[in-house]
Write a protein that holds these residues in place. Structure first.
Motif, PDB file in Angstrom:
ATOM      1  N   ASN A 333       0.903  -1.164   0.087  1.00 35.67           N
ATOM      2  CA  ASN A 333      -0.012  -0.038   0.035  1.00 35.67           C
ATOM      3  C   ASN A 333       0.909   1.277  -0.003  1.00 35.67           C
ATOM      4  O   ASN A 333       1.503   1.618   1.120  1.00 35.67           O
ATOM      5  CB  ASN A 333      -0.929  -0.067   1.317  1.00 35.67           C
ATOM      6  N   THR A 335       0.334   4.567  -0.296  1.00 33.55           N
ATOM      7  CA  THR A 335      -0.016   5.273   0.755  1.00 33.55           C
ATOM      8  C   THR A 335       0.450   5.183   2.248  1.00 33.55           C
ATOM      9  O   THR A 335       1.184   6.233   2.766  1.00 33.55           O
ATOM     10  CB  THR A 335      -1.797   5.449   1.022  1.00 33.55           C
ATOM     11  N   ILE A 336       0.273   4.117   2.659  1.00 34.22           N
ATOM     12  CA  ILE A 336       0.909   3.768   3.925  1.00 34.22           C
ATOM     13  C   ILE A 336       2.222   3.902   3.970  1.00 34.22           C
ATOM     14  O   ILE A 336       2.924   4.620   5.058  1.00 34.22           O
ATOM     15  CB  ILE A 336       0.154   2.549   4.645  1.00 34.22           C
TER      16      ILE A 336
HETATM   17  C1  NAG Z   1      -3.910   2.103   1.707  1.00 33.51           C
HETATM   18  O1  NAG Z   1      -4.340   2.414   3.198  1.00 33.51           O
HETATM   19  C2  NAG Z   1      -5.205   3.697   3.145  1.00 33.51           C
HETATM   20  C3  NAG Z   1      -5.021   3.895   4.498  1.00 33.51           C
HETATM   21  O2  NAG Z   1      -5.264   2.919   5.449  1.00 33.51           O
HETATM   22  C4  NAG Z   1      -6.545   3.226   2.598  1.00 33.51           C
HETATM   23  O3  NAG Z   1      -7.514   4.208   2.754  1.00 33.51           O
HETATM   24  C5  NAG Z   1      -6.492   2.934   1.005  1.00 33.51           C
HETATM   25  O4  NAG Z   1      -7.677   2.229   0.739  1.00 33.51           O
HETATM   26  C6  NAG Z   1      -5.548   1.654   1.147  1.00 33.51           C
HETATM   27  N1  NAG Z   1      -5.394   1.399  -0.713  1.00 33.51           N
HETATM   28  C7  NAG Z   1      -5.103   0.308  -0.892  1.00 33.51           C
HETATM   29  C8  NAG Z   1      -4.861   0.384  -2.449  1.00 33.51           C
HETATM   30  O5  NAG Z   1      -5.401  -0.725  -0.228  1.00 33.51           O
END
Ligand code: NAG
Ligand code: NAG
Ligand code: NAG
Length: 398
Positions: A333, A335-336
């Motif tokens: 992920n 973002t994280i």
């Molecule tokens: C990644 O993590 C964020 C925060 O927890 C979440 O909102 C998002 O949906 C995730 N993205 C994926 C591609 O799983």
């Protein structure tokens, strides 16, 4: 002389004849195993040649938690599965199971059972996998379940032989499968269609086992049998999760399967590995070689000699992040992970730091070449300096 030489020669020839005819009877191919199977002339890869070793590590359970067959092994695995070797390997397993079954003094009280897994043990899904890259494509539950619902699984002929033998001895058959309860009717129909017409029980994965590792599910179901007075005489499967755990039965038999790996129980293993001594030891073994190499160099010292370091999991450790996020069992992920990078808390990998510190006095320039993005330059610089990597020739970001 003639009369003495001739019998000798003829017995010599007959020995050769015997030897060669035995070899061809047993179909032993004279394979040549290269000393350095992964590199050809000028170090170029020879695709596929290491796949035999890969398959061996899979079957011996040295390689665990793998997600897909390596891309370069698609042809190898395809040829293995469609060719004679898969059949021969399965036969070797079943022959042992047959010998064992024949040797049993069966009580015949209806409480003796033999546990059979289904997929790639009793039924073959090879037509599906032949269409989907022989295990090189990531597992796709949607398409695989569609295939299962067609009920076109083929009988694995060696297992069918064992099944018939076990039945004839008066031992009851139990099918214990990772397929779900919703697939009961198609599975029963498929089994009967290809010759597995009778069983004591067909156990499918119920909703109470959702998210549980296969080993836990299968162990628990076998335990229930034993609690109910059954005795598990034999147990056969293609996955290690079929034959590991508890209540595994008097003897287990492992069929070949290089197509996929069942089991989510690697999270703990990877966690222990990364947090324990082994990760450090393995890193040390690498760095020790690098140190020896560095020491052995006759350097020019003109400032043009460089050593390239990657950053993440080479120079800086992201372990606190991964410890929080399932040790690599969760999908990546961005973002994280970018949020974590911005915290600049990635600690130095101590062995790499040792190498780094060795190179500087040797006047070898350090270049960091990372997959991190250009906008992470400042945070990366701060993070490197904070943990002891204070100087470099160049820091290259994406
Ligand atoms: C990644 O993590 C964020 C925060 O927890 C979440 O909102 C998002 O949906 C995730 N993205 C994926 C591609 O799983
Ligand atoms: C699985 O296959 C279907 C049909 O080809 C496709 O639409 C889907 O995106 C795939 N799922 C994954 C997780 O790859
Ligand atoms: C199976 O193992 C149990 C426990 O070790 C033993 O008592 C029993 O005799 C074995 N049964 C057979 C058929 O070998």
């Amino acid at each position: 002389m003639e009369t003495r030489v001739f019998p000798l020669l003829s017995s010599f020839l007959s020995i050769i004849f015997l030897a060669t005819s035995q070899a061809s009877d047993l179909h032993i191919p004279h394979q040549i195993h290269l000393l350095r199977p992964q590199s050809g002339a000028h170090g170029h890869d020879i695709p596929g040649l290491s796949c035999l070793s890969w398959r061996l590590s899979v079957e011996t359970h040295n390689l665990v938690g793998w997600k897909t067959v390596p891309q370069q092994c698609e042809n190898y695995v395809g040829h293995y599965m469609l060719g004679k070797q898969y059949r021969d390997d399965s036969k070797a397993v079943v022959n042992e199971a047959l010998l064992y079954a024949q040797s049993l003094k069966v009580a015949g009280d209806g409480k003796e059972i033999w546990v059979f897994d289904i997929d790639e043990t009793t039924l073959s899904n090879l037509p599906y996998f032949a269409k989907h890259g022989f295990g090189t494509e990531p597992y796709n539950a949607t398409t695989f379940n569609e295939w299962v619902m067609e009920g076109k699984g083929l009988a694995l002929p060696e297992t069918l032989k064992l099944y018939q033998k076990v039945l004839s001895l008066g031992i009851k058959i139990v099918f214990l499968t990772g397929r779900t309860e919703s697939q009961r009717s198609v599975t029963a129909t498929n089994l009967k269609k290809v010759g597995f017409h009778t069983w004591e029980k067909l156990i499918l994965r119920g909703p109470s086992y959702t998210g549980k590792p296969a080993v836990a599910y299968k162990s628990n179901e076998r335990k229930i049998f034993e609690k109910n007075g059954y005795r598990i005489i034999g147990n056969i499967g293609d996955q290690w999760s079929d034959i590991l755990g508890t209540n595994t039965g008097n003897r287990t038999f492992k069929l070949p399967d290089p197509l996929y790996y069942v089991g989510k129980q690697c999270r703990k293993y990877v966690g222990h590995y990364m947090l324990g001594q082994q990760y450090r030891d393995d890193s040390k073994a690498v760095i020790n070689e690098a140190l020896l190499y560095a020491q052995s160099l006759k350097l020019i010292g003109d400032g043009k000699e460089i050593w390239v370091f990657d950053i993440d999991k080479t120079t800086l450790s992201n372990l606190p992040y991964f410890a929080k996020h399932g040790f690599g069992t969760k999908p990546y992920n961005a973002t994280i992970i970018n949020g974590w990078v911005m915290e600049r808390k990635a600690a130095a990998l101590p062995e790499s730091l040792k190498l780094y510190k060795k190179l500087l006095p040797l006047k070898i320039k350090v270049v960091f070449l990372t997959g991190r993005a250009e906008e992470q330059r400042i945070v990366t610089t701060n993070n490197l300096k904070k943990f002891g990597f204070h100087t470099w020739e160049k820091l290259i970001l994406k």
